[in-house]
Design an enzyme around this catalytic site. Structure first.
Site, PDB file in Angstrom:
ATOM      1  N   GLY A  52       0.288  -1.098  -0.136  1.00  8.43           N
ATOM      2  CA  GLY A  52      -0.187  -0.192  -0.308  1.00  8.43           C
ATOM      3  C   GLY A  52       0.555   1.435   0.079  1.00  8.43           C
ATOM      4  CB  THR A  82      -0.798   4.435  -4.923  1.00  6.16           C
ATOM      5  OG1 THR A  82       0.337   3.835  -5.826  1.00  6.16           O
ATOM      6  CG2 THR A  82      -1.057   5.860  -6.608  1.00  6.16           C
ATOM      7  CD  GLU A 100       6.768  -2.239  -7.463  1.00  5.61           C
ATOM      8  OE1 GLU A 100       5.715  -2.793  -7.181  1.00  5.61           O
ATOM      9  OE2 GLU A 100       6.971  -0.794  -7.567  1.00  5.61           O
TER      10      GLU A 100
HETATM   11  C1  LIG Z   1      -4.180  -1.784 -11.823  1.00  5.02           C
HETATM   12  C2  LIG Z   1      -3.256  -0.759 -10.959  1.00  5.02           C
HETATM   13  C3  LIG Z   1      -3.251  -1.526  -9.900  1.00  5.02           C
HETATM   14  C4  LIG Z   1      -1.974  -1.049  -9.288  1.00  5.02           C
HETATM   15  N1  LIG Z   1      -1.241  -1.637  -7.898  1.00  5.02           N
HETATM   16  C5  LIG Z   1      -0.984  -0.906  -6.951  1.00  5.02           C
HETATM   17  C6  LIG Z   1      -0.261  -1.624  -5.523  1.00  5.02           C
HETATM   18  O1  LIG Z   1      -0.754  -2.552  -5.371  1.00  5.02           O
HETATM   19  N2  LIG Z   1      -0.665  -1.055  -4.522  1.00  5.02           N
HETATM   20  C7  LIG Z   1       0.178   0.608  -5.079  1.00  5.02           C
HETATM   21  O2  LIG Z   1       0.737   1.096  -3.932  1.00  5.02           O
HETATM   22  N3  LIG Z   1       0.069   1.332  -6.366  1.00  5.02           N
HETATM   23  C8  LIG Z   1      -0.806   0.226  -7.472  1.00  5.02           C
HETATM   24  N4  LIG Z   1      -0.995   1.250  -8.504  1.00  5.02           N
HETATM   25  C9  LIG Z   1      -0.539   2.289  -8.423  1.00  5.02           C
HETATM   26  C10 LIG Z   1       0.282   3.585  -8.961  1.00  5.02           C
HETATM   27  O3  LIG Z   1       2.369   2.605  -9.178  1.00  5.02           O
HETATM   28  C11 LIG Z   1       0.431   4.339 -10.158  1.00  5.02           C
HETATM   29  O4  LIG Z   1      -1.355   4.584 -10.867  1.00  5.02           O
HETATM   30  C12 LIG Z   1       1.365   5.109 -10.614  1.00  5.02           C
HETATM   31  O5  LIG Z   1       2.225   5.367 -10.010  1.00  5.02           O
HETATM   32  C13 LIG Z   1       1.471   6.536 -11.305  1.00  5.02           C
HETATM   33  O6  LIG Z   1       0.199   6.871  -9.730  1.00  5.02           O
HETATM   34  P1  LIG Z   1      -0.962   8.058 -10.524  1.00  5.02           P
HETATM   35  O7  LIG Z   1      -1.872   6.738 -11.359  1.00  5.02           O
HETATM   36  O8  LIG Z   1      -1.538   8.689  -9.127  1.00  5.02           O
HETATM   37  O9  LIG Z   1      -0.772   8.914 -11.621  1.00  5.02           O
HETATM   38  P2  LIG Z   1      -0.234  10.413 -11.520  1.00  5.02           P
HETATM   39  O10 LIG Z   1       1.020  10.597 -10.409  1.00  5.02           O
HETATM   40  O11 LIG Z   1      -1.267  11.169 -11.561  1.00  5.02           O
HETATM   41  O12 LIG Z   1       0.331  11.042 -12.774  1.00  5.02           O
HETATM   42  C14 LIG Z   1      -0.640  10.499 -14.278  1.00  5.02           C
HETATM   43  C15 LIG Z   1       0.552  11.415 -15.289  1.00  5.02           C
HETATM   44  O13 LIG Z   1       1.133  12.230 -15.101  1.00  5.02           O
HETATM   45  C16 LIG Z   1       2.101  11.624 -15.763  1.00  5.02           C
HETATM   46  N5  LIG Z   1       3.093  12.867 -14.158  1.00  5.02           N
HETATM   47  C17 LIG Z   1       2.371  12.571 -13.175  1.00  5.02           C
HETATM   48  N6  LIG Z   1       3.878  13.833 -12.939  1.00  5.02           N
HETATM   49  C18 LIG Z   1       4.684  14.256 -13.497  1.00  5.02           C
HETATM   50  C19 LIG Z   1       5.634  14.375 -13.889  1.00  5.02           C
HETATM   51  N7  LIG Z   1       6.260  15.024 -13.091  1.00  5.02           N
HETATM   52  N8  LIG Z   1       6.766  14.362 -15.322  1.00  5.02           N
HETATM   53  C20 LIG Z   1       6.038  14.025 -15.735  1.00  5.02           C
HETATM   54  N9  LIG Z   1       5.278  13.481 -16.303  1.00  5.02           N
HETATM   55  C21 LIG Z   1       4.527  12.991 -14.821  1.00  5.02           C
HETATM   56  C22 LIG Z   1       2.702  10.379 -15.078  1.00  5.02           C
HETATM   57  O14 LIG Z   1       3.643   9.555 -15.610  1.00  5.02           O
HETATM   58  C23 LIG Z   1       1.233   9.857 -15.483  1.00  5.02           C
HETATM   59  O15 LIG Z   1       1.092   9.802 -17.086  1.00  5.02           O
HETATM   60  C24 LIG Z   1      -1.983   0.084  -9.381  1.00  5.02           C
HETATM   61  C25 LIG Z   1      -2.207   1.037  -9.935  1.00  5.02           C
HETATM   62  C26 LIG Z   1      -2.787   0.602 -11.011  1.00  5.02           C
HETATM   63  C27 LIG Z   1      -3.579   0.951 -12.400  1.00  5.02           C
END
Ligand SMILES: Cc1cc2nc3c(=O)[nH]c(=O)nc-3n(C[C@H](O)[C@H](O)[C@H](O)COP(=O)(O)OP(=O)(O)OC[C@H]3O[C@@H](n4cnc5c(N)ncnc54)[C@H](O)[C@@H]3O)c2cc1C
Length: 394
Positions: free
Chosen positions: A130, A132, A252
């Site tokens: 956990g 995100t 990972e």
């Molecule tokens: C199916 C699924 C399973 C998952 N499983 C887990 C889990 O088990 N445990 C866990 O902790 N998390 C999990 N995640 C979360 C995953 O790690 C995050 O979705 C991922 O790290 C991206 O974070 P976010 O979705 O908040 O996107 P954001 O951080 O909001 O980013 C959105 C977009 O903006 C871009 N962006 C953001 N900041 C910048 C920057 N400074 N420069 C350029 N581009 C940028 C990103 O590249 C992305 O394309 C899961 C996600 C999914 C969809």
């Protein structure tokens, strides 16, 4: 019962081939229709994960003294690669591999003795991780879920999102803030990791809400409402959790890279077979360069990514720094599998969209790795800053 995995007795040079053969044999019992049917219902592959656990594969990284096989991330990555290469989806169980390092390297002797033998035997599942949160996203150091010490417990408040397999795990490795962000010198300080027993937590301050996604991934939202977690659930030292997390993140990335390599090889095998047998205009479509070149190029890119994956895994297993290599392996492999997926749809024409061919299912599954567990942009930002010495862009 002391659990012992047979692979530990095999000479190292044969180990990888034996592992590949063993996992492939096991996966043969879970063919395409098994995954297709679960995908339609968005159901968890219980039988597959049980079989994998019973065969000892999910205990690959656990030292032999605790009932595992004592293998490295290289071998763990081969196991996950073969699952995806067989048409399955290792996302159902990969977290047990990548969370393991945090417990192995930073857990107390007591925690290891309590949990590892049970995880190795399958009595306990460590499948949830956990990190995100809805409002912090990729900016991990800004997590807002707090754990406040009160005598012999931590009181946890906050929310997590995209926490996969929480409904199919007994334990959750949870990143929390134990010292407020405005009272730490560095933004990476003041974070801690708790090993939460989900069996005690659900309904007593923790609510799990499933999120339905475009692929079968058993992911959820977690709501912590003054959940009491025993103080001895703390892994390592309070406030140093971010450092512990980084070890796990490199593992990972390498393991996800291997899954993408598995996906890429599956797409290429299916595309090649289809191109050779599909006859249009009185000849196999694979006789046209316009069909064969994209498949050949995708193959080249998967094989190149595989070299970086093994390079990163070898560094990790030697205990050498591997942040750059793990990130690069993840980026190259995710791009290669996505390219191979796209080529597979194109090669199959209309049948690429038919559920019965499984291409569209794997296409949806492999798309995830452009975004999670770390998005491509964030990897490029890491390489630009930490490898090439350019200014931090965010
Ligand atoms: C199916 C699924 C399973 C998952 N499983 C887990 C889990 O088990 N445990 C866990 O902790 N998390 C999990 N995640 C979360 C995953 O790690 C995050 O979705 C991922 O790290 C991206 O974070 P976010 O979705 O908040 O996107 P954001 O951080 O909001 O980013 C959105 C977009 O903006 C871009 N962006 C953001 N900041 C910048 C920057 N400074 N420069 C350029 N581009 C940028 C990103 O590249 C992305 O394309 C899961 C996600 C999914 C969809």
């Amino acid at each position: 019962m002391v659990y012992h995995h047979p692979v530990a007795d095999v000479a190292p040079r044969d180990l990888h081939n034996d592992l590949r053969r063993g996992v492939r044999d096991l996966c043969r019992g879970f063919p395409d229709p098994y995954w297709r049917e679960l995908d339609a219902r968005r159901a968890y592959p219980d039988a597959f994960v049980r079989a994998l656990t019973e065969a000892g594969y999910l205990a690959a990284l656990i030292p032999e003294q605790y009932g595992g096989s004592g293998l490295g991330v290289t071998e763990a990555s081969i196991i996950l690669e073969e699952i995806n290469r067989s048409g399955g989806n290792a996302a159902a169980c990969h977290a047990q591999m990548y969370t393991m390092g945090t417990l192995l390297r930073h857990g107390s002797d007591m925690q290891k003795r309590t949990f590892l033998p049970k995880i190795a035997s399958g009595e306990l599942r460590l499948q949830a991780f956990g990190v995100t949160e809805p409002t912090t996203g990729s900016d991990t150091t800004q997590v807002k879920t707090t754990a406040t010490r009160s005598e012999d417990v931590f009181i946890v408040r906050g929310q997590k999102v995209w926490i996969s397999r929480a409904e199919h795990s007994d334990l959750l490795l949870l990143l929390v803030r134990t010292t407020p962000a405005d009272r730490v010198a560095k933004r990476t300080d003041g974070l801690s990791i708790l090993l939460v027993d989900l069996r005690q937590a659900v309904g007593r301050g923790l609510t799990i809400r499933p999120i339905r996604t475009m692929m079968n991934h058993a992911t959820t939202e977690l709501f912590f409402d003054d959940l009491e977690v025993p103080a001895d659930a703390l892994i390592g030292e309070e406030g140093k959790g971010f450092r512990y997390l980084l070890d796990g993140l490199n593992a990972e990335r390498i393991l996800i890279a291997a899954e993408c390599i598995g996906d890429g090889r599956w797409f290429i095998e299916r595309s090649t077979a289809y191109a050779n047998q599909r006859v249009v205009f009185n000849r196999p479509i694979g006789r046209n360069q316009g069909v064969q070149f994209p498949i050949a190029r995708a193959h080249v890119n998967v094989e190149a990514a595989d070299l970086m994956r093994f390079h990163a895994a070898a560094l990790f297993d030697r205990g050498a720094p591997c942040g750059a290599e793990a990130n690069m392996a993840k980026l190259l492999a995710a791009d290669a599998s996505w390219e191979a997926a796209n080529v597979a749809v194109q090669t199959h024409g209309g049948f690429g969209f038919a559920e019965d061919y499984d291409i569209e299912r794997k296409f949806r599954e492999t798309r995830l790795y452009q975004v999670a567990p770390i998005s491509t942009n964030l990897i490029l930002a890491y390489v630009a800053e930490h490898v090439l010495g350019m200014p931090r862009s965010y």
